[in-house]
Design a protein around this motif. Structure first.
Motif, mmCIF file in Angstrom:
data_model
loop_
_atom_site.group_PDB
_atom_site.id
_atom_site.type_symbol
_atom_site.label_atom_id
_atom_site.label_comp_id
_atom_site.label_asym_id
_atom_site.label_seq_id
_atom_site.Cartn_x
_atom_site.Cartn_y
_atom_site.Cartn_z
ATOM 1 N N MET A 25 0.813 -1.220 -0.110
ATOM 2 C CA MET A 25 -0.154 0.292 -0.174
ATOM 3 C C MET A 25 0.880 1.514 0.060
ATOM 4 O O MET A 25 1.838 0.760 0.717
ATOM 5 N N LYS A 26 0.070 2.537 -0.182
ATOM 6 C CA LYS A 26 1.093 2.923 -0.381
ATOM 7 C C LYS A 26 1.795 3.823 0.356
ATOM 8 O O LYS A 26 2.382 4.418 0.789
ATOM 9 N N ASN A 27 1.130 3.427 2.741
ATOM 10 C CA ASN A 27 1.449 4.137 3.131
ATOM 11 C C ASN A 27 3.185 3.261 4.202
ATOM 12 O O ASN A 27 4.071 2.927 4.862
ATOM 13 N N GLY A 28 3.340 2.307 3.224
ATOM 14 C CA GLY A 28 3.995 1.240 3.035
ATOM 15 C C GLY A 28 4.141 0.094 4.102
ATOM 16 O O GLY A 28 4.792 -0.846 4.516
ATOM 17 N N THR A 29 3.037 -0.636 3.866
ATOM 18 C CA THR A 29 2.162 -1.769 4.827
ATOM 19 C C THR A 29 1.723 -2.017 3.589
ATOM 20 O O THR A 29 1.013 -2.402 2.947
ATOM 21 N N TRP A 30 2.296 -3.594 4.037
ATOM 22 C CA TRP A 30 1.642 -4.954 3.254
ATOM 23 C C TRP A 30 0.136 -4.963 3.516
ATOM 24 O O TRP A 30 0.343 -5.696 4.698
ATOM 25 N N PHE A 44 -9.354 -8.858 0.948
ATOM 26 C CA PHE A 44 -8.523 -7.589 1.294
ATOM 27 C C PHE A 44 -8.309 -7.550 3.024
ATOM 28 O O PHE A 44 -8.903 -7.859 3.657
ATOM 29 N N LYS A 45 -6.620 -7.939 2.814
ATOM 30 C CA LYS A 45 -6.073 -8.014 4.538
ATOM 31 C C LYS A 45 -4.973 -7.443 4.738
ATOM 32 O O LYS A 45 -3.886 -8.202 4.671
ATOM 33 N N ILE A 46 -4.716 -7.035 6.018
ATOM 34 C CA ILE A 46 -3.828 -6.126 6.232
ATOM 35 C C ILE A 46 -2.983 -6.915 6.469
ATOM 36 O O ILE A 46 -3.596 -7.721 8.153
ATOM 37 N N VAL A 47 -1.273 -7.065 6.677
ATOM 38 C CA VAL A 47 -0.918 -8.236 6.736
ATOM 39 C C VAL A 47 0.624 -7.251 8.006
ATOM 40 O O VAL A 47 1.095 -7.799 9.445
ATOM 41 N N GLY A 48 0.941 -5.947 7.714
ATOM 42 C CA GLY A 48 1.985 -5.220 8.269
ATOM 43 C C GLY A 48 2.808 -4.942 7.661
ATOM 44 O O GLY A 48 2.574 -4.413 5.871
ATOM 45 N N LYS A 49 3.816 -4.406 8.207
ATOM 46 C CA LYS A 49 4.574 -4.086 8.091
ATOM 47 C C LYS A 49 5.990 -5.042 6.738
ATOM 48 O O LYS A 49 6.992 -4.218 6.155
ATOM 49 N N THR A 50 6.353 -5.653 7.910
ATOM 50 C CA THR A 50 6.843 -7.098 6.532
ATOM 51 C C THR A 50 5.862 -7.784 5.325
ATOM 52 O O THR A 50 5.043 -7.903 5.097
ATOM 53 N N LYS A 51 6.641 -7.783 4.514
ATOM 54 C CA LYS A 51 6.215 -8.706 2.976
ATOM 55 C C LYS A 51 5.830 -9.645 3.728
ATOM 56 O O LYS A 51 6.234 -10.966 3.735
ATOM 57 N N PRO A 52 4.228 -10.653 3.181
ATOM 58 C CA PRO A 52 4.313 -11.942 3.404
ATOM 59 C C PRO A 52 4.648 -12.734 2.889
ATOM 60 O O PRO A 52 4.787 -12.273 1.489
ATOM 61 N N GLU A 53 4.857 -14.103 2.962
ATOM 62 C CA GLU A 53 5.466 -15.092 2.048
ATOM 63 C C GLU A 53 4.289 -16.478 1.661
ATOM 64 O O GLU A 53 4.011 -16.674 3.292
ATOM 65 N N ILE A 54 3.866 -16.510 1.443
ATOM 66 C CA ILE A 54 2.852 -17.237 0.579
ATOM 67 C C ILE A 54 3.094 -18.722 -0.095
ATOM 68 O O ILE A 54 4.403 -18.475 -0.607
#
Length: 77
Positions: A25-30, A44-54
């Motif tokens: 997202m624009k604010n840097g949140t994944w 759509f699910k917000i997960v945090g500041k670190t990139k999620p590994e799927i």
């Protein structure tokens, strides 16, 4: 495949997200974008500041296994 749950507004309960994709997202949140397994709407699910590994499907794992081998010419083909 990954079993990520998100809240489905149409079904009014948590469902398993099909085909989740990471989204910055624009604010840097994944976040994760995907579709509902029950109703087919976008989730759509917000997960945090670190990139999620799927974890990928079996096909993706085998494709990466066979395409990253070292050749006889000592290069990765």
């Amino acid at each position: 495949m990954s079993k990520i749950q998100a809240y489905d507004l149409k079904a009014r309960k948590k469902v398993i997200m099909k085909n989740p994709q990471p989204f910055l997202m624009k604010n840097g949140t994944w976040a994760l974008k995907g579709t509902s397994s029950e109703t087919g709407i976008k989730l759509f699910k917000i997960v945090g500041k670190t990139k999620p590994e799927i974890s990928h499907s079996r096909f993706e794992m085998f494709r990466s296994l066979f395409t990253s081998r070292q050749c006889e010419c000592e290069k990765y083909c």
